[in-house]
Design an enzyme around this catalytic site. Structure first.
Site, PDB file in Angstrom:
ATOM      1  N   ASP A  13       0.826  -1.202   0.000  1.00 54.98           N
ATOM      2  CA  ASP A  13       0.000   0.000   0.000  1.00 54.98           C
ATOM      3  C   ASP A  13       0.866   1.261   0.000  1.00 54.98           C
ATOM      4  O   ASP A  13       2.065   1.212   0.283  1.00 54.98           O
ATOM      5  CB  ASP A  13      -0.895   0.021   1.241  1.00 54.98           C
ATOM      6  CG  ASP A  13      -2.045  -0.979   1.152  1.00 54.98           C
ATOM      7  OD1 ASP A  13      -2.163  -1.664   0.125  1.00 54.98           O
ATOM      8  OD2 ASP A  13      -2.815  -1.057   2.123  1.00 54.98           O
ATOM      9  N   ASP A  14       0.219   2.390  -0.294  1.00 58.52           N
ATOM     10  CA  ASP A  14       0.830   3.729  -0.170  1.00 58.52           C
ATOM     11  C   ASP A  14       1.919   4.008  -1.197  1.00 58.52           C
ATOM     12  O   ASP A  14       2.803   4.845  -0.955  1.00 58.52           O
ATOM     13  CB  ASP A  14       1.389   3.959   1.240  1.00 58.52           C
ATOM     14  CG  ASP A  14       0.347   3.759   2.329  1.00 58.52           C
ATOM     15  OD1 ASP A  14      -0.847   3.880   2.015  1.00 58.52           O
ATOM     16  OD2 ASP A  14       0.724   3.471   3.485  1.00 58.52           O
ATOM     17  N   HIS A 134      -7.414   3.552   1.325  1.00 60.00           N
ATOM     18  CA  HIS A 134      -6.427   3.999   2.303  1.00 60.00           C
ATOM     19  C   HIS A 134      -7.096   4.053   3.678  1.00 60.00           C
ATOM     20  O   HIS A 134      -8.163   4.633   3.844  1.00 60.00           O
ATOM     21  CB  HIS A 134      -5.921   5.382   1.894  1.00 60.00           C
ATOM     22  CG  HIS A 134      -4.818   5.928   2.737  1.00 60.00           C
ATOM     23  ND1 HIS A 134      -3.686   5.191   3.040  1.00 60.00           N
ATOM     24  CD2 HIS A 134      -4.649   7.141   3.348  1.00 60.00           C
ATOM     25  CE1 HIS A 134      -2.870   5.936   3.779  1.00 60.00           C
ATOM     26  NE2 HIS A 134      -3.442   7.106   3.989  1.00 60.00           N
TER      27      HIS A 134
END
Length: 323
Positions: A13-14, A134
């Site tokens: 992620d991110d 998110h």
């Protein structure tokens, strides 16, 4: 236990949060330790991350963000219910509190999601392989219905269902982290209906809430998979996703989504995940358990009913919560 046959997606992620984060994610991908990434299109390094994804042919999805930093879509008529007076999203808990209070206009959620999908296509020249959320905002009540409608309208079929069975019994998690993980699990359970009604798909099992940051180890990842797959008959073929957050620590002021990097991003915990994922111990353990690594787009190309949680398998994975 005797494990079923498992195809495991490891999603970082991110992506796009900062160049140092992205450097670690690419390193993990090239080492075969990460198989898919989720891009923050409002991240400080979104453009360079998109270039890295194209250069290395990294399967890339959208990490839909409604809680951190600046929006992609500016409010057309006055103040936005998604934003603080300073023009930033309300934060992981602030957004949840606003949703619970009925203070979030779902029409503005739709506009922001549409804008982020459009921005993704500008950066990558195609639709995302998947869309998740998110800080798991995509499974919040009300938001999940809009999220599913937007994905269906844009022809995106795959998402994440962050429902990790047994996370409430993970005593190594600090009390606030365990409480948050349990709330995510409850929201994910409630999102099954809206997601299914719009034709969305997800892996049969999910882990990552109990193995985030300092809590990640080869033993805990393997144990989490064993826990969520418990009771599955040997010989069945299933899919699973491991959510991960590898990378080199951010160095302020670089990074973030418009407000600079947060404390977790600047900590050693991101580097710890990178080291666990790229060390031979985890992959050797997964291989010993018969786990095959793959990307989300590989699962999405399968025929309907081959390992997806359709009507025939929902009962197995959505038993009444023990939390």
């Amino acid at each position: 236990m005797a494990w079923p046959r498992v195809r495991l997606v490891i999603t970082a992620d991110d992506f796009g949060y900062c160049p140092r984060r992205d450097e670690g994610i690419v390193e993990a991908f090239l080492a075969g330790a990460v198989t898919s990434v989720s891009l923050l299109v409002n991240g400080a390094a979104a453009e360079s991350a998109a270039e890295l994804a194209r250069r290395h042919q990294i399967p890339t999805g959208l990490h839909a963000n409604l809680s951190e930093g600046r929006p992609v879509c500016s409010a057309r008529h006055g103040a936005s219910s998604l934003l603080s007076p300073e023009g930033f999203f309300l934060g992981k808990m602030g957004f949840r509190e606003a949703v619970a209070a009925g203070d979030v206009a779902l029409s503005q959620v739709r506009e922001e999601l549409e804008a982020q999908l459009s921005r993704f296509r500008e950066l990558l020249g195609r639709n995302p392989t998947h869309v998740d959320g998110h800080q798991h905002v995509h499974v919040l009540p009300g938001v999940c219905q809009v999220f599913a409608e937007v994905l269906q309208a844009h022809g995106v079929h795959f998402t994440r269902l962050p429902l990790e069975h047994g996370v409430g019994g993970c005593t190594w998690l600090e009390a606030p982290a365990r409480a948050f993980a349990c709330s995510v699990e409850r929201d994910a359970r409630a999102a099954v209906g809206p997601f299914s009604s719009r034709g969305l798909r997800w892996t049969d099992a999910f882990v990552g809430l109990s193995t985030c940051g300092r809590h990640m180890s080869a033993q805990r990842v393997s144990g989490a998979l064993a826990r969520v797959l418990e009771g599955t008959p040997t010989g069945h073929s299933l899919t699973a996703e491991l959510m991960a957050h590898p990378g080199y620590p951010s160095v302020p002021p670089d990074g973030g989504c418009g407000e600079g990097p947060d404390a977790f991003s600047c900590s050693w915990e991101r580097l710890h995940e990178l080291r666990v994922l790229t060390a031979p111990t985890l992959r050797a353990r997964l291989a010993q358990d018969g786990v095959q690594l793959c990307a989300l787009h590989d699962l999405d190309s399968k025929r309907s009913g081959e390992g997806f949680p359709g009507e025939a398998t929902l009962e197995t994975f959505l038993e009444p919560s023990q939390l």
